[in-house]
Design an enzyme around this catalytic site. Structure first.
Site, mmCIF file in Angstrom:
data_model
loop_
_atom_site.group_PDB
_atom_site.id
_atom_site.type_symbol
_atom_site.label_atom_id
_atom_site.label_comp_id
_atom_site.label_asym_id
_atom_site.label_seq_id
_atom_site.Cartn_x
_atom_site.Cartn_y
_atom_site.Cartn_z
ATOM 1 N N PRO A 136 0.781 -1.231 0.000
ATOM 2 C CA PRO A 136 0.000 0.000 0.000
ATOM 3 C C PRO A 136 0.812 1.279 0.000
ATOM 4 C CG PRO A 136 -0.278 -1.280 2.034
ATOM 5 C CD PRO A 136 0.961 -1.705 1.371
ATOM 6 N N GLU A 137 0.764 1.952 -1.093
ATOM 7 C CA GLU A 137 1.109 3.366 -1.099
ATOM 8 C C GLU A 137 -0.218 4.099 -1.243
ATOM 9 O OE1 GLU A 137 4.324 5.339 -2.560
ATOM 10 O OE2 GLU A 137 5.608 3.612 -2.891
ATOM 11 N N HIS A 176 -3.339 -14.584 9.006
ATOM 12 C CA HIS A 176 -3.142 -13.132 9.013
ATOM 13 C C HIS A 176 -4.429 -12.331 8.804
ATOM 14 C CE1 HIS A 176 0.968 -14.355 9.062
ATOM 15 N NE2 HIS A 176 0.968 -14.740 7.813
ATOM 16 N N ARG A 224 2.590 -8.732 7.927
ATOM 17 C CA ARG A 224 3.701 -8.275 8.767
ATOM 18 C C ARG A 224 3.256 -7.513 10.009
ATOM 19 N NH1 ARG A 224 8.029 -5.669 4.782
ATOM 20 N NH2 ARG A 224 9.300 -5.735 6.662
ATOM 21 N N ARG A 276 15.666 22.772 4.366
ATOM 22 C CA ARG A 276 16.226 21.436 4.548
ATOM 23 C C ARG A 276 17.527 21.234 3.816
ATOM 24 N NH1 ARG A 276 13.498 17.222 6.195
ATOM 25 N NH2 ARG A 276 11.292 17.502 6.542
#
Length: 269
Positions: free
Chosen positions: A2-3, A90, A109, A150
DNA sequence: ATATCCACCTGGCGGC
DNA sequence: TGCCGCCAGGTGGATA
């Protein structure tokens, strides 16, 4: 898996099955996800689902007294299934619906999460997030200003969810390639023009992936809609050492912030 | 405040 | 086959 595009496609896919339904109860087989499933969620009983939406990579199931937040982590996915479908490995959480169906969260996971946000509260994990990439709030001006502050590599800035949400490793690599910008460039060194191209490519890449996912992952009530994904469209991600699709030069692969980073030395500056 | 690194967890793959 | 090390779509939190 999943993005942001996968989460958006999931959101669009499950919404018609959930919105307006009664959430009868929640079955938790494995409480220990990234954080333990909160008591408030465990205790839900006969709550009408008012809406299903997305913020960053969170799915929001909106109820009268608050909101269930789902995060899919690295390996999570959701499916709408008939209520009597046996649970497999799962399959950690079921949201049982009045329709005779259920929303099932499977996460190998267990980096994903189920969270609770009370009505009128902003969950601490959501309150610090930057703008959505597909809205006008994410624009050249904003990215450029963030970059000025940054010194780190532009790829890391792009993946910082305080700057913009939803740009994961795949799409950061892809958007930087399309914009012709080296992932390791100090963010400070980007011109306004660079930022403009980058913003455009982030939006374009994400939107295109959503459109593709939407065609392959349409039916969430079937056993599996595992997508042909967007994979065939990927220009650099997963292609280290292979020829650049644009110029034929060998793509480089390095690590940036412990994430695999692929780029073309000659197409990106 | 910012940057770096680690942790969480399971499974698949390549190499020996 | 089997075992081992490495890698994977995320991201909060500890540390310096």
């Amino acid at each position: 898996m999943p993005e942001l595009p996968e989460v958006e496609v999931s959101c669009l896919g499950i919404r018609p099955h959930l919105q307006g339904q009664l959430l009868q109860r929640v079955v938790v087989r494995q409480r220990q996800l990234r954080w333990p499933v909160p008591d408030e969620v465990m205790a839900l009983k006969d709550e009408p689902i008012q809406a299903v939406s997305r913020r960053a990579k969170y799915l929001l199931i909106e109820l009268a007294d608050g909101c269930v937040l789902l995060h899919l982590g690295m390996s999570g996915h959701v499916k709408v299934l008939p209520r009597d479908t046996p649970a497999g490995k799962h399959d950690h959480v079921d949201f049982v619906l009045g329709s005779g169906q259920l929303l099932r969260l499977n996460d190998t996971r267990r980096f994903g999460a189920v969270l609770w946000q009370g009505a009128g509260e902003a969950h601490v994990l959501l309150s610090q997030l930057g703008p959505e990439p597909l809205t006008e709030a994410f624009n050249t001006e904003l990215l450029w200003q963030q970059c000025q502050k940054r010194s780190s590599a532009i790829k890391l800035v792009l993946m910082d969810n305080k700057v913009v949400v939803g740009v994961g490793n795949i799409y950061a690599n892809e958007a930087l390639f399309k914009a012709g910008i080296l992932p390791s460039r100090p963010a400070k060194s980007l011109s306004v023009d660079d930022c403009e191209r980058l913003v455009q490519e982030v939006k374009h890449t994400l939107a295109q992936a959503i459109a593709q996912g939407g065609t392959t992952l349409r039916d969430f009530s079937q056993s599996d809609g595992k997508p042909g994904y967007f994979k065939q469209e990927l220009l650099v991600y997963g292609r280290g050492g292979l020829p650049c699709m644009r110029c034929g030069a060998q793509l480089e692969e390095i690590r940036l912030g412990q994430r695999s980073t692929v780029f073309c030395q000659s197409c990106q500056r």
